[in-house]
Write a protein that holds these residues in place. Structure first.
Motif, mmCIF file in Angstrom:
data_model
loop_
_atom_site.group_PDB
_atom_site.id
_atom_site.type_symbol
_atom_site.label_atom_id
_atom_site.label_comp_id
_atom_site.label_asym_id
_atom_site.label_seq_id
_atom_site.Cartn_x
_atom_site.Cartn_y
_atom_site.Cartn_z
ATOM 1 N N THR A 180 1.041 -0.945 0.195
ATOM 2 C CA THR A 180 0.121 0.054 -0.228
ATOM 3 C C THR A 180 0.484 1.267 0.099
ATOM 4 O O THR A 180 1.855 1.080 -0.115
ATOM 5 N N ARG A 216 -7.646 8.040 -0.477
ATOM 6 C CA ARG A 216 -9.195 7.007 -0.733
ATOM 7 C C ARG A 216 -9.955 6.618 0.782
ATOM 8 O O ARG A 216 -10.900 6.859 0.768
ATOM 9 N N GLN A 223 -17.138 -1.059 -1.090
ATOM 10 C CA GLN A 223 -17.821 0.072 -2.144
ATOM 11 C C GLN A 223 -19.282 -0.423 -1.362
ATOM 12 O O GLN A 223 -20.287 0.954 -1.885
ATOM 13 N N ASN A 261 -14.682 7.118 6.953
ATOM 14 C CA ASN A 261 -13.191 7.465 5.981
ATOM 15 C C ASN A 261 -13.890 8.728 4.855
ATOM 16 O O ASN A 261 -15.436 9.269 5.432
HETATM 17 C C1 LIG Z 1 -12.385 0.318 1.237
HETATM 18 C C2 LIG Z 1 -12.000 1.854 0.393
HETATM 19 C C3 LIG Z 1 -11.595 2.700 1.247
HETATM 20 C C4 LIG Z 1 -11.625 0.388 -0.490
HETATM 21 O O1 LIG Z 1 -11.664 2.265 -2.181
HETATM 22 P P1 LIG Z 1 -12.140 1.970 -2.659
HETATM 23 O O2 LIG Z 1 -12.053 2.958 -3.687
HETATM 24 O O3 LIG Z 1 -13.345 1.096 -2.771
HETATM 25 O O4 LIG Z 1 -11.678 0.865 -3.871
HETATM 26 P P2 LIG Z 1 -11.449 -0.372 -4.485
HETATM 27 O O5 LIG Z 1 -11.925 -1.618 -2.915
HETATM 28 O O6 LIG Z 1 -12.084 0.057 -5.507
HETATM 29 O O7 LIG Z 1 -9.920 -1.148 -4.691
HETATM 30 C C5 LIG Z 1 -9.902 0.072 -5.668
HETATM 31 C C6 LIG Z 1 -8.115 -0.736 -5.933
HETATM 32 O O8 LIG Z 1 -7.211 -0.052 -5.204
HETATM 33 C C7 LIG Z 1 -6.917 -1.936 -4.444
HETATM 34 N N1 LIG Z 1 -6.646 -1.603 -3.049
HETATM 35 C C8 LIG Z 1 -7.134 -2.162 -1.754
HETATM 36 N N2 LIG Z 1 -6.523 -1.307 -0.963
HETATM 37 C C9 LIG Z 1 -5.966 -1.404 -0.785
HETATM 38 C C10 LIG Z 1 -4.404 -0.272 -0.006
HETATM 39 N N3 LIG Z 1 -4.900 -0.339 1.220
HETATM 40 N N4 LIG Z 1 -3.272 0.400 -0.773
HETATM 41 C C11 LIG Z 1 -3.526 0.201 -2.317
HETATM 42 N N5 LIG Z 1 -4.280 -0.487 -2.620
HETATM 43 C C12 LIG Z 1 -5.107 -0.947 -2.339
HETATM 44 C C13 LIG Z 1 -7.934 -2.665 -4.688
HETATM 45 O O9 LIG Z 1 -7.217 -3.933 -4.819
HETATM 46 C C14 LIG Z 1 -8.549 -3.006 -6.432
HETATM 47 O O10 LIG Z 1 -7.662 -2.744 -7.497
HETATM 48 P P3 LIG Z 1 -7.632 -2.974 -8.448
HETATM 49 O O11 LIG Z 1 -8.420 -2.046 -9.019
HETATM 50 O O12 LIG Z 1 -6.338 -3.565 -9.127
HETATM 51 O O13 LIG Z 1 -8.213 -4.870 -7.904
HETATM 52 C C15 LIG Z 1 -14.060 2.079 0.085
HETATM 53 O O14 LIG Z 1 -15.288 1.172 -0.190
HETATM 54 C C16 LIG Z 1 -14.552 2.789 1.410
HETATM 55 O O15 LIG Z 1 -14.318 3.008 2.130
HETATM 56 N N6 LIG Z 1 -15.641 1.726 1.910
HETATM 57 C C17 LIG Z 1 -16.559 1.868 2.972
HETATM 58 C C18 LIG Z 1 -15.718 1.539 4.146
HETATM 59 C C19 LIG Z 1 -16.211 1.783 5.838
HETATM 60 O O16 LIG Z 1 -15.520 2.359 5.680
HETATM 61 N N7 LIG Z 1 -16.743 0.756 6.270
HETATM 62 C C20 LIG Z 1 -17.060 0.922 7.423
HETATM 63 C C21 LIG Z 1 -18.369 1.655 7.500
HETATM 64 S S1 LIG Z 1 -19.187 1.549 9.055
#
Ligand SMILES: CC(C)(COP(=O)(O)OP(=O)(O)OC[C@H]1O[C@@H](n2cnc3c(N)ncnc32)[C@H](O)[C@@H]1OP(=O)(O)O)[C@@H](O)C(=O)NCCC(=O)NCCS
Length: 332
Positions: free
Chosen positions: A32, A40, A225, A262
């Motif tokens: 990461t 993000r 997501q 987030n």
């Molecule tokens: C988890 C979160 C940050 C991920 O962000 P996102 O924009 O949805 O990212 P994605 O899951 O689509 O992943 C995009 C890419 O980043 C990668 N990725 C995921 N975590 C990563 C990290 N820590 N570092 C680098 N890359 C990462 C994924 O593998 C994916 O790669 P790919 O496109 O090659 O498959 C986001 O979905 C989020 O914040 N969700 C809500 C989570 C939350 O707050 N939950 C609690 C609520 S109570």
């Protein structure tokens, strides 16, 4: 109605463990980058427990701070509620252990599990207790050691969570002008989304057997997501509904205190509600997502830093596993 039967937040406090895990530290654990995590999520660092530090230890420090702020002693408490998904043990309850660590006994002590909405769920319980027994002095703590259920091999989740505790002391209020009056709470849940955010390993749906090896199901699993979209939609709608049913508008809100999951979620909720900048409290950059502890930590910080002056209205909202979501209105 008894004149004391409105609930009033008399004191707030919080505690986070000393050790800080930065994004640079995480770069050494999973693939990461500080840039990815910051863009993000808005998270720069989170606090994590020392070996041997459990949820009740964090709860204890937050409880002491909230009691001191209220000018009360542990002996004054009649009820202790701890909201947590990471208690010290399945049994006894974290609240019972906390009671003992506070040096008292014989009170009502119970745990609640409503994940990241746990503090707001607890506030409604507190209101009910005060309505039933107006002389009660209730301690409500959100306390989490989420790192005890974090999969350090899963970069999509391990960058998000942190440990901490936040607490409030609530009593009955006789005067409508009293600071900290909880005007309303509004809660929802829906089990249809259960598998989008869960920890099952070692629980009754997936019991341990001797010799079992710990696997991914023992840790937080999340469809990021899907959770993201639902969180924004739910926190916006419940916030609008609670304002409307109290004859208030967004203009009346001095400070929005959303669950700190987030920064993109927080910004989206604020934008949809028409709130931004100084009117939205953000500390996710320093603590990450501390689940049930996030709203009370933010509330305690906001009060301590003067962001909730006399007469101001705070709108609290949260969304979490279950799914659960809710909002509360507090007049300071
Ligand atoms: C988890 C979160 C940050 C991920 O962000 P996102 O924009 O949805 O990212 P994605 O899951 O689509 O992943 C995009 C890419 O980043 C990668 N990725 C995921 N975590 C990563 C990290 N820590 N570092 C680098 N890359 C990462 C994924 O593998 C994916 O790669 P790919 O496109 O090659 O498959 C986001 O979905 C989020 O914040 N969700 C809500 C989570 C939350 O707050 N939950 C609690 C609520 S109570």
């Amino acid at each position: 109605m008894n004149t004391l039967s409105h609930a009033r937040i008399r004191g707030t406090g919080f505690y986070v463990p000393e050790r800080i895990l930065t994004n640079a530290d995480l770069e050494k654990i999973v693939e990461t980058s500080d840039e990815w995590i910051t863009t993000r999520t808005g998270i720069k660092e989170r606090h994590i427990v020392a070996k041997g530090q459990a949820a009740s230890d964090l709860a204890l420090e937050a409880a002491k701070a909230a009691l001191a702020d209220a000018g009360l002693a542990p002996e004054d408490l009649t009820h202790l509620i701890v909201s947590t998904v990471t208690p010290d043990s399945f049994t006894p309850a974290c609240s019972c252990i906390l009671q003992h660590k506070l040096g008292i006994s014989g009170r009502v002590a119970m745990d609640m599990n409503a994940a990241c909405s746990g503090f707001l769920y607890g506030l409604e319980q507190v209101r009910a207790i005060i309505a039933l027994k107006p002389e009660s002095v209730v301690l409500l703590v959100g306390a989490e050691v989420l790192t005890s259920r974090t999969n350090w091999e899963d970069r999509a989740t391990c960058v998000l969570f942190g440990d901490g505790a936040g607490a409030v002391v609530v009593t009955g209020s006789a005067d409508a002008a009293d600071s900290g009056r909880i005007l309303d709470t509004l809660l929802y849940s829906d089990g249809a989304g259960a598998d989008l955010l869960m920890i099952t390993g070692g629980a009754s749906s997936e019991p341990y057997a001797m010799g079992h090896v710990v696997g991914p199901s023992h840790f937080i699993r999340m469809q990021g997501q899907d959770v993201f979209k639902l969180a924004v939609r739910s926190m916006e709608s419940v916030s609008r509904e609670i304002l409307e049913r109290n004859g208030l508008s967004i203009d009346d809100v001095a400070l929005l205190i959303p669950h700190q999951a987030n920064n993109r979620i927080i910004e989206a909720v604020g934008k949809k509600l028409g709130l931004s900048g100084e009117r939205v409290y953000v500390n996710v950059d320093r603590y990450g997502n501390t689940s049930a502890a996030s709203v009370p930590i933010a509330l305690a910080e906001a009060r301590a830093s003067g962001r909730l002056p006399a007469g101001s209205l705070a709108l609290l909202t949260a969304f979490g596993g279950g799914f659960t979501w809710g909002a509360a209105l507090v007049r300071f």
